[in-house]
Design a protein around this motif. Structure first.
Motif, PDB file in Angstrom:
ATOM      1  N   TYR A 302       0.771  -1.038  -0.008  1.00  0.00           N
ATOM      2  CA  TYR A 302       0.017   0.070   0.078  1.00  0.00           C
ATOM      3  C   TYR A 302       0.902   1.285  -0.027  1.00  0.00           C
ATOM      4  O   TYR A 302       1.248   1.599   0.922  1.00  0.00           O
ATOM      5  N   ARG A 303       0.962   1.738  -1.238  1.00  0.00           N
ATOM      6  CA  ARG A 303       2.229   3.014  -1.321  1.00  0.00           C
ATOM      7  C   ARG A 303       2.010   4.109  -0.637  1.00  0.00           C
ATOM      8  O   ARG A 303       2.708   4.818   0.022  1.00  0.00           O
ATOM      9  N   ARG A 304       0.502   4.546  -0.848  1.00  0.00           N
ATOM     10  CA  ARG A 304       0.280   5.803  -0.227  1.00  0.00           C
ATOM     11  C   ARG A 304      -1.336   5.984  -0.195  1.00  0.00           C
ATOM     12  O   ARG A 304      -1.948   5.341  -1.059  1.00  0.00           O
ATOM     13  N   LEU A 305      -1.797   6.846   0.542  1.00  0.00           N
ATOM     14  CA  LEU A 305      -3.297   7.215   0.574  1.00  0.00           C
ATOM     15  C   LEU A 305      -3.377   8.373  -0.324  1.00  0.00           C
ATOM     16  O   LEU A 305      -2.608   9.371  -0.053  1.00  0.00           O
ATOM     17  N   LYS A 306      -4.258   8.575  -0.964  1.00  0.00           N
ATOM     18  CA  LYS A 306      -4.759   9.444  -1.926  1.00  0.00           C
ATOM     19  C   LYS A 306      -4.915  11.006  -0.956  1.00  0.00           C
ATOM     20  O   LYS A 306      -5.968  10.766  -0.008  1.00  0.00           O
ATOM     21  N   ASP A 307      -4.488  11.929  -1.169  1.00  0.00           N
ATOM     22  CA  ASP A 307      -4.890  13.210  -0.782  1.00  0.00           C
ATOM     23  C   ASP A 307      -6.149  13.823  -1.154  1.00  0.00           C
ATOM     24  O   ASP A 307      -6.223  14.621  -2.089  1.00  0.00           O
ATOM     25  N   LYS A 308      -7.120  13.187  -0.838  1.00  0.00           N
ATOM     26  CA  LYS A 308      -8.609  13.416  -1.824  1.00  0.00           C
ATOM     27  C   LYS A 308      -9.182  14.952  -1.185  1.00  0.00           C
ATOM     28  O   LYS A 308      -8.978  15.244  -0.018  1.00  0.00           O
ATOM     29  N   LEU A 309     -10.062  15.313  -2.231  1.00  0.00           N
ATOM     30  CA  LEU A 309     -10.911  16.440  -1.633  1.00  0.00           C
ATOM     31  C   LEU A 309     -11.984  16.106  -0.496  1.00  0.00           C
ATOM     32  O   LEU A 309     -12.390  16.808   0.244  1.00  0.00           O
ATOM     33  N   GLY A 310     -12.437  14.894  -0.791  1.00  0.00           N
ATOM     34  CA  GLY A 310     -13.546  14.579   0.446  1.00  0.00           C
ATOM     35  C   GLY A 310     -13.611  12.875   0.438  1.00  0.00           C
ATOM     36  O   GLY A 310     -12.421  12.321   0.323  1.00  0.00           O
ATOM     37  N   THR A 311     -14.698  12.447   0.995  1.00  0.00           N
ATOM     38  CA  THR A 311     -15.009  10.936   1.328  1.00  0.00           C
ATOM     39  C   THR A 311     -13.679  10.711   2.209  1.00  0.00           C
ATOM     40  O   THR A 311     -13.169   9.555   1.983  1.00  0.00           O
ATOM     41  N   GLU A 312     -13.561  11.592   3.452  1.00  0.00           N
ATOM     42  CA  GLU A 312     -12.393  10.989   4.144  1.00  0.00           C
ATOM     43  C   GLU A 312     -12.418   9.778   4.888  1.00  0.00           C
ATOM     44  O   GLU A 312     -11.329   9.025   5.298  1.00  0.00           O
ATOM     45  N   SER A 313     -13.741   9.356   5.043  1.00  0.00           N
ATOM     46  CA  SER A 313     -14.030   8.152   5.774  1.00  0.00           C
ATOM     47  C   SER A 313     -13.598   6.828   4.986  1.00  0.00           C
ATOM     48  O   SER A 313     -13.655   5.636   5.927  1.00  0.00           O
ATOM     49  N   VAL A 314     -13.448   7.083   3.846  1.00  0.00           N
ATOM     50  CA  VAL A 314     -12.917   5.710   3.024  1.00  0.00           C
ATOM     51  C   VAL A 314     -11.618   5.764   2.620  1.00  0.00           C
ATOM     52  O   VAL A 314     -11.322   6.878   1.791  1.00  0.00           O
TER      53      VAL A 314
END
Length: 632
Positions: A302-314
């Motif tokens: 698991y290389r990294r988590l995306k720094d997303k705009l939203g949907t933080e809970s997933v």
């Protein structure tokens, strides 16, 4: 407060309330699409669930958004860890939804019943859950999707233990599902996938031979027939032929670029076996667990988590397969067909989720309008804002009607894979619904922020989060262009529009109340025009069809939605002598189809203001009153 008409000034904000109880339109829509005996059983549970979501889950969701998941790929010694850390309230929310049967009820009889409920029940619960947390809906929905794929395509029940975990009711027994589909070089072009799958313990020559035997392809990878790999209806089917595969264990190598619910134990991924052809026809489907049966981590990074705009809970991230264990699902080289089961499910989920977000945004806007004062009076008393709220409410009920209709046909097909009509309507309505409802949700979120004023742009207020979250819905599981092309494919390969025509005719034939006559005439004319458009699309060349695909997709939505609204208005007038739904239908049809002089300004009508209490507060309307209106 017992029921409508609702006094929204009694609430401070759109939580610590019961979302089911405050949405009579959803109650009526569910009552129409559930089988009667199922709805009678489910209604009490849905009311209880609406309270849980509106109180505990909504409160937790605000906190979870501030404390998103964190990834530790390696431990302090440099050993692979692949650990995602969650805010504790996440686990509380998960336990609340799973133990209330949001997943299990569709696969096994819930307590007090002898039969499971249909998937329309899961979708209705997801709609309510979307009022609070879209990311939680995503992870839960992928779990259902993975379970559907195994139920439909795991011929021989090779992965019964995983299926039982994916459909478990007790939270401690639940394993979640995921779908690792996208690769960086391919994006929407799934056939460009470069992930390879090498069999464990089988010579390469044996695997190539088995590929030809299982798929009916020659050495050049040519399909034996046009229908090869399409199963019963072209979506992966449920055929279970002989299994010539010598092993179901493979080592996967490649990268997956956008992987939501990254640490799921029941993840599905596509890969290409040795000798398989290029494109989607050469892809096989694999079950890729987070942990192996031995308890050891599956060797993936698991290389990294995306720094997303939203949907933080997933948690969404990038995964690198490097000798990663994957278990072949079903037959080889039918992987993309199998995955469409999950894609169609996810698209329906996106659609009802969009409607749930619209419902929450509408509720927040109603409450703010009732409480916020400007120039000496509540802003909800000003005609301009009344018109805005009415239009938002009509959008909610229009998208609700269409999304629940798509859910009904998806549910019916999953109950009976031999139902050709259900298959065709599912194939057509699902992409239409996903496209239009998610775009409507984005537009609604933008304006709901505006109604809140500066507070709407501030993180502490929920419209800020809903606006960020909703932006994912038009992207997940296919953008507008991809969905419009899928509508074309549904018409070209499954003749799906041939099932749409009698569906619309059946609804229209039942509309006979005099109050609906003018609107029904308008819709019949538009329906004839839609059929002409479909003929023109079929007789034109491929480029022209693609150019017009989005226009036709939205035209299908407009016509069928108008018909659905007229149908429910007919029922309400006949059964309850209530013209409220007739007002909603009239507003939608006039806005969608009317070509009024001077944009209607010179008519002197102000229907949104005249029927504000009816549309926004769910008050009843005397049919005689509507008959006396200028266009009644």
């Amino acid at each position: 407060m017992d029921g409508p008409p609702f006094e929204y000034g009694e609430y401070e904000e759109g939580k610590d309330v019961n979302y089911w109880r405050l949405n009579p339109a959803l109650q009526a829509a569910a009552g129409r699409v559930y089988p009667d005996e199922e709805f009678e059983w489910a209604a009490e549970r849905l009311e209880e669930f609406g309270g849980v979501v509106g109180h505990t889950i909504a409160d937790n969701a605000d906190l979870i958004d501030e404390h998103g998941p964190e990834l530790r790929t390696y431990d302090r010694h440099g050993d692979l860890l692949n650990e995602v850390r969650y805010y504790p309230k996440q686990f509380e929310n998960e336990e609340l939804i799973y133990e209330r049967g949001i997943l299990a009820d569709a696969f096994e009889p819930p307590p007090g019943r002898e039969e499971p409920l249909g998937l329309v029940h899961t979708l209705t619960m997801q709609l309510l859950l979307s009022y609070a947390d879209t990311g939680l809906v995503c992870s839960q929905s992928m779990t259902v999707g993975a379970a559907l794929v195994l139920r439909n395509h795991d011929h021989g029940n090779h992965y019964e233990e995983y299926f039982e975990g994916l459909t478990a009711r007790e939270y401690d027994d639940v394993i979640e599902g995921g779908m690792f589909l996208t690769e960086e070089q391919g994006g929407s072009d799934v056939g460009a996938a470069e992930t390879t799958a090498e069999p464990v313990g089988v010579p390469r020559e044996a695997t190539s031979s088995a590929t030809e035997e299982a798929t009916g392809r020659d050495d050049e990878g040519t399909a034996a027939t046009d229908e090869e790999g399409r199963g019963v209806h072209g979506d992966g089917g449920v055929i279970a032929p002989e299994d010539p595969i010598e092993t179901r264990t493979y080592e996967l190598t490649g990268e997956k670029w956008f992987c939501s619910n990254i640490d799921a134990q029941g993840t599905l991924a596509l890969g290409r076996r040795p000798g398989a052809p290029e494109g989607t026809k050469g892809l096989s489907l694999f079950l890729v667990p987070h942990e192996l049966p031995s308890g050891e981590l599956n060797p993936q990074i698991y290389r990294r988590l995306k720094d997303k705009l939203g949907t933080e809970s997933v948690p969404t991230g990038e995964v690198e397969f490097d000798g990663t264990t994957g278990y072949l699902v079903g037959e080889p080289e039918r992987g993309f067909k199998y995955m469409t089961t999950m894609l169609n499910w996810e698209r329906v989920t996106n659609s009802v989720g969009a409607v749930g977000i619209i419902g929450r945004l509408l509720l927040e806007s109603k409450i703010h309008a009732a409480n916020r004062e400007a120039f000496g009076q509540p802003i909800g008393e000003f005609p301009l804002l009344q018109r805005d709220l009415v239009e938002m409410a009509v959008t909610h009920e229009a998208t609700l009607s269409f999304a629940m209709e798509a859910a009904r046909w998806f549910d019916r097909y999953e109950r009976d894979h031999g139902d050709d009509r259900a298959f065709r309507l599912m194939r057509l309505l699902v992409p239409v619904s996903k496209h239009v409802t998610t775009r409507a949700a984005v537009d609604t979120a933008s304006y709901a922020m505006e109604i809140q004023g500066g507070n709407g742009y501030v993180r502490e207020f929920v419209t800020h989060r809903l606006y960020r979250d909703v932006q994912a819905l038009p992207i997940w599981e296919g953008t507008a262009n991809i969905l419009s092309l899928d509508v074309l494919r549904a018409m070209e390969t499954e003749r799906a529009h041939e099932a749409l025509i009698p569906l619309v005719e059946g609804y229209l034939d039942d509309v006979e109340h005099p109050l609906l006559e003018e609107q029904a005439t308008t819709v019949r004319e538009e329906f004839r025009a839609l059929q002409e458009a479909l003929v023109a699309l079929g007789s034109g060349d491929g480029d022209y069809a693609q150019h017009e695909a989005k226009e036709v997709t939205e035209y299908i939505y407009d016509v069928l939605t108008a018909v659905l609204l007229l149908s429910r208005a007919q029922r309400s007038l006949a059964e309850d002598s209530d013209a409220r739904e007739a007002v909603v239908a009239r507003l939608f049809i006039e806005e969608t189809f009317s070509d009024r002089d001077a944009r209607g300004v010179t008519t002197g009508e102000a229907l949104p203001m005249e029927y504000f209490d009816a549309v926004v507060r769910y008050d009843e309307v005397d049919p005689n009153r509507l008959a006396e209106s200028p266009s009644g």
